[in-house]
Design a protein around this motif. Structure first.
Motif, PDB file in Angstrom:
ATOM      1  N   SER A  75       0.854  -1.185   0.000  1.00 32.08           N
ATOM      2  CA  SER A  75       0.000   0.000   0.000  1.00 32.08           C
ATOM      3  C   SER A  75       0.891   1.236   0.000  1.00 32.08           C
ATOM      4  O   SER A  75       1.846   1.322   0.780  1.00 32.08           O
ATOM      5  N   VAL A  76       0.588   2.180  -0.892  1.00 33.76           N
ATOM      6  CA  VAL A  76       1.363   3.421  -1.004  1.00 33.76           C
ATOM      7  C   VAL A  76       0.505   4.564  -0.487  1.00 33.76           C
ATOM      8  O   VAL A  76      -0.626   4.760  -0.938  1.00 33.76           O
ATOM      9  N   ARG A  77       1.050   5.319   0.458  1.00 32.02           N
ATOM     10  CA  ARG A  77       0.316   6.411   1.102  1.00 32.02           C
ATOM     11  C   ARG A  77       1.101   7.712   0.937  1.00 32.02           C
ATOM     12  O   ARG A  77       2.331   7.721   0.992  1.00 32.02           O
ATOM     13  N   GLY A  78       0.384   8.815   0.725  1.00 31.68           N
ATOM     14  CA  GLY A  78       1.059  10.099   0.585  1.00 31.68           C
ATOM     15  C   GLY A  78       0.130  11.266   0.863  1.00 31.68           C
ATOM     16  O   GLY A  78      -1.090  11.100   0.986  1.00 31.68           O
ATOM     17  N   HIS A  79       0.720  12.464   0.963  1.00 32.38           N
ATOM     18  CA  HIS A  79      -0.028  13.685   1.249  1.00 32.38           C
ATOM     19  C   HIS A  79       0.395  14.738   0.234  1.00 32.38           C
ATOM     20  O   HIS A  79       1.585  14.992   0.053  1.00 32.38           O
ATOM     21  N   VAL A  80      -0.581  15.355  -0.433  1.00 36.94           N
ATOM     22  CA  VAL A  80      -0.305  16.334  -1.483  1.00 36.94           C
ATOM     23  C   VAL A  80      -0.691  17.724  -0.988  1.00 36.94           C
ATOM     24  O   VAL A  80      -1.781  17.924  -0.436  1.00 36.94           O
ATOM     25  N   TYR A  81       0.228  18.689  -1.218  1.00 40.15           N
ATOM     26  CA  TYR A  81       0.007  20.071  -0.789  1.00 40.15           C
ATOM     27  C   TYR A  81       0.119  21.005  -1.988  1.00 40.15           C
ATOM     28  O   TYR A  81       0.887  20.759  -2.921  1.00 40.15           O
ATOM     29  N   GLY A  82      -0.641  22.095  -1.934  1.00 44.51           N
ATOM     30  CA  GLY A  82      -0.613  23.093  -2.990  1.00 44.51           C
ATOM     31  C   GLY A  82      -0.012  24.393  -2.521  1.00 44.51           C
ATOM     32  O   GLY A  82       0.979  24.411  -1.779  1.00 44.51           O
ATOM     33  N   ALA A  83      -0.624  25.512  -2.944  1.00 45.47           N
ATOM     34  CA  ALA A  83      -0.100  26.833  -2.616  1.00 45.47           C
ATOM     35  C   ALA A  83      -0.178  27.103  -1.118  1.00 45.47           C
ATOM     36  O   ALA A  83      -1.101  26.655  -0.431  1.00 45.47           O
ATOM     37  N   ASN A  84       0.831  27.833  -0.614  1.00 49.02           N
ATOM     38  CA  ASN A  84       0.891  28.242   0.794  1.00 49.02           C
ATOM     39  C   ASN A  84       0.863  27.066   1.763  1.00 49.02           C
ATOM     40  O   ASN A  84       0.438  27.199   2.912  1.00 49.02           O
ATOM     41  N   GLY A  85       1.291  25.899   1.297  1.00 53.54           N
ATOM     42  CA  GLY A  85       1.356  24.741   2.170  1.00 53.54           C
ATOM     43  C   GLY A  85       0.011  24.156   2.535  1.00 53.54           C
ATOM     44  O   GLY A  85      -0.086  23.345   3.464  1.00 53.54           O
ATOM     45  N   GLU A  86      -1.044  24.544   1.820  1.00 54.04           N
ATOM     46  CA  GLU A  86      -2.371  24.017   2.112  1.00 54.04           C
ATOM     47  C   GLU A  86      -2.583  22.686   1.391  1.00 54.04           C
ATOM     48  O   GLU A  86      -2.017  22.439   0.329  1.00 54.04           O
ATOM     49  N   ALA A  87      -3.408  21.838   1.985  1.00 48.15           N
ATOM     50  CA  ALA A  87      -3.690  20.536   1.384  1.00 48.15           C
ATOM     51  C   ALA A  87      -4.331  20.715   0.013  1.00 48.15           C
ATOM     52  O   ALA A  87      -5.065  21.676  -0.230  1.00 48.15           O
ATOM     53  N   ALA A  88      -4.034  19.779  -0.901  1.00 45.27           N
ATOM     54  CA  ALA A  88      -4.573  19.821  -2.265  1.00 45.27           C
ATOM     55  C   ALA A  88      -5.645  18.747  -2.409  1.00 45.27           C
ATOM     56  O   ALA A  88      -5.337  17.587  -2.705  1.00 45.27           O
ATOM     57  N   PRO A  89      -6.907  19.105  -2.184  1.00 47.92           N
ATOM     58  CA  PRO A  89      -7.970  18.099  -2.281  1.00 47.92           C
ATOM     59  C   PRO A  89      -8.297  17.756  -3.729  1.00 47.92           C
ATOM     60  O   PRO A  89      -8.188  18.593  -4.626  1.00 47.92           O
ATOM     61  N   PHE A  90      -8.676  16.501  -3.948  1.00 50.68           N
ATOM     62  CA  PHE A  90      -9.179  16.012  -5.234  1.00 50.68           C
ATOM     63  C   PHE A  90      -8.166  16.164  -6.371  1.00 50.68           C
ATOM     64  O   PHE A  90      -8.536  16.356  -7.527  1.00 50.68           O
ATOM     65  N   PRO A 129      -7.979   9.646  -6.536  1.00 51.65           N
ATOM     66  CA  PRO A 129      -7.987  11.079  -6.218  1.00 51.65           C
ATOM     67  C   PRO A 129      -7.618  11.278  -4.751  1.00 51.65           C
ATOM     68  O   PRO A 129      -7.855  10.400  -3.916  1.00 51.65           O
ATOM     69  N   THR A 130      -7.027  12.422  -4.420  1.00 50.09           N
ATOM     70  CA  THR A 130      -6.797  12.727  -3.013  1.00 50.09           C
ATOM     71  C   THR A 130      -8.124  13.081  -2.351  1.00 50.09           C
ATOM     72  O   THR A 130      -9.075  13.508  -3.012  1.00 50.09           O
ATOM     73  N   ASP A 131      -8.191  12.906  -1.028  1.00 48.94           N
ATOM     74  CA  ASP A 131      -9.427  13.228  -0.320  1.00 48.94           C
ATOM     75  C   ASP A 131      -9.469  14.714   0.024  1.00 48.94           C
ATOM     76  O   ASP A 131      -8.667  15.509  -0.481  1.00 48.94           O
ATOM     77  N   SER A 132     -10.382  15.098   0.890  1.00 49.81           N
ATOM     78  CA  SER A 132     -10.590  16.517   1.198  1.00 49.81           C
ATOM     79  C   SER A 132      -9.407  17.159   1.909  1.00 49.81           C
ATOM     80  O   SER A 132      -9.293  18.382   1.955  1.00 49.81           O
ATOM     81  N   ILE A 133      -8.487  16.356   2.472  1.00 51.44           N
ATOM     82  CA  ILE A 133      -7.305  16.913   3.143  1.00 51.44           C
ATOM     83  C   ILE A 133      -6.021  16.568   2.387  1.00 51.44           C
ATOM     84  O   ILE A 133      -4.926  16.641   2.941  1.00 51.44           O
ATOM     85  N   GLY A 134      -6.163  16.173   1.105  1.00 50.67           N
ATOM     86  CA  GLY A 134      -4.994  15.925   0.270  1.00 50.67           C
ATOM     87  C   GLY A 134      -4.334  14.580   0.458  1.00 50.67           C
ATOM     88  O   GLY A 134      -3.237  14.346  -0.052  1.00 50.67           O
TER      89      GLY A 134
END
Length: 423
Positions: free
Chosen positions: A18-33, A51-56
């Motif tokens: 299982s591969v798990r990760g967290h995606v972030y966008g601008a200003n270090g905020e989570a990147a949902p979907f 797709p990423t969930d609501s918290i990236g």
């Protein structure tokens, strides 16, 4: 016993992660979907997508050992790529993934009518198959294996969603009631080029009559509403270590309330050679044990051919009657698969055997469907389906014991003959 032991050994090597990760966008905020795709390193063919969930956050399960390319994309950000190596651990947590805002905005934007790969709704996840060209050449079962949360166990005739148990399969708003073994063969005969989208319905409403299933997988085929006779054809071919090709033909005739449609498709895939070696060495009560098992797979071939022919007739604006006949054949061929086992105790040989295995497993599936649909009032409807399904499964395996000493003598003779040819 040998065949069972061989496949048991192979399953022990099919480790998945299982591969798990967290995606972030601008200003270090989570990147949902955001779209997260795992691609084959050699040809960028999609292996799994989520797709990423609501918290990236994203999780991709049941990933085999191998080398991959991870791609993360979201509107307004540069595509993210990184190499990924899966070595067989139970879970791999990736370091923080940060997306970069596109540095250059185009003055003129050309709008292209193309759907996103994933669309998330309150009760379902929609996978728009036609939006990703690399799906071409796959069948419906292979698409489900790549879908997030779907686990396909072909040998056990099982399809589950999010580890919550068996699901119902629905094709064009009709729940398929055929046995899972027949259904899996039917899905193998459905080409990705003919599929518009796949809907993973996690929370089926009362209207679906889900029979307490863990969910519904709805496969929606492409529609052809043009009048008259029309159709399309496609053919693709490729060469890696072995050649592969597939093709399909679709025809449709529509005139007033009559619609006659049909399609045929097939593929042929020669897999590369493979060799698996297994060694065990250990001490027990003062004795030293050593065992060696090796498996060689030469020229495995998988091919498929199938067609469907159907007709629908609108009795009036509220009623439709129709029928469908479908046939598919899938064949697994294997020639000169060899297995060898050697063992010793305290350096004294006690096991030395070799086998040759040839496999020819054609599976044929036919389905006949008669259906009637009538709309009742504003929200009501009556849907009657009568199905007859046949499945012919043949498991033909030829197992031959090879004499080790005789094989060794032949090999030595060949080597001596080769030496004579060298000046």
């Amino acid at each position: 016993m040998f065949v069972l032991a061989m496949f048991a050994c192979l399953n022990s090597y099919a480790q998945e992660t299982s591969v798990r990760g967290h995606v972030y966008g601008a200003n270090g905020e989570a990147a949902p979907f955001a779209h997260v795709l795992l691609l084959q390193n050699e040809d960028s063919v999609m292996v799994k997508g989520v797709p990423t969930d609501s918290i990236g956050l994203f999780v991709m399960k049941n990933i085999p050992v191998g080398n991959y390319l991870l791609n993360v994309s979201q509107l307004g950000y540069e595509p993210y790529f990184r190499s990924l190596s899966i070595s067989g651990t139970n879970e791999l947590t990736l370091e923080r993934i940060e997306l970069t805002i596109m540095s250059q905005q185009l003055e003129t934007v050309q709008v292209v009518g193309r759907k996103e790969l994933f669309q998330l709704k309150s009760d379902r996840l929609i996978i728009n198959v036609s939006s990703l060209p690399t799906f071409s050449g796959n069948n419906a079962l292979q698409l489900l294996q790549k879908a997030p949360g779907v686990i396909v166990q072909e040998n056990a005739n099982s399809i589950s969603l999010n580890n919550k148990g068996e699901v119902l399969i629905m094709i064009n708003n009709r729940i398929s009631r055929v046995p899972k073994a027949n259904l899996i063969q039917q899905l193998k005969g459905m080409r990705a080029e003919n599929i518009d989208r796949i809907e993973l319905i996690h929370q089926p409403g009362a209207k679906y009559d889900a029979d307490n299933a863990a969910g519904i997988i709805h496969i929606v085929m492409k529609e052809n509403n043009a009048y008259g006779l029309n159709g399309s054809a496609s053919f693709t071919a490729g060469m890696g270590q072995r050649e592969k090709f597939n093709g399909s033909v679709d025809l449709n005739y529509r005139n007033n309330g009559l619609n006659i449609y049909g399609n045929a498709s097939g593929f042929n895939n020669r897999s590369p050679k493979a060799e698996i070696n297994h060694f065990r060495e250990y001490d027990y009560q003062g004795d030293q044990f050593y065992y060696e098992n090796s498996f060689k797979f030469v020229n495995p071939i998988n091919n498929s051919l199938g067609f469907n022919l159907g007709v629908d007739f609108e009795i009036d604006k509220n009623s439709t009657i129709g029928g469908l006949f479908g046939y598919s054949k899938n064949t697994d061929l294997g020639k000169d698969f060899t297995s060898r086992s050697k063992g010793s105790v305290n350096a004294v040989p006690n096991t030395n055997s070799q086998y040759l295995l040839n496999i020819d497993n054609p599976n044929r599936n036919t389905i006949i469907n008669l259906n009637y649909f009538r709309k009742i009032g504003t929200n009501g409807s009556l849907n009657i389906d009568v199905d007859r399904v046949t499945l012919d499964v043949q498991n033909s395996s030829e197992l031959t014991y090879l004499d080790i000493e005789e094989t060794k003598e032949k090999q030595q003779l060949i080597e001596r003959q080769d030496l004579k040819l060298i000046p």
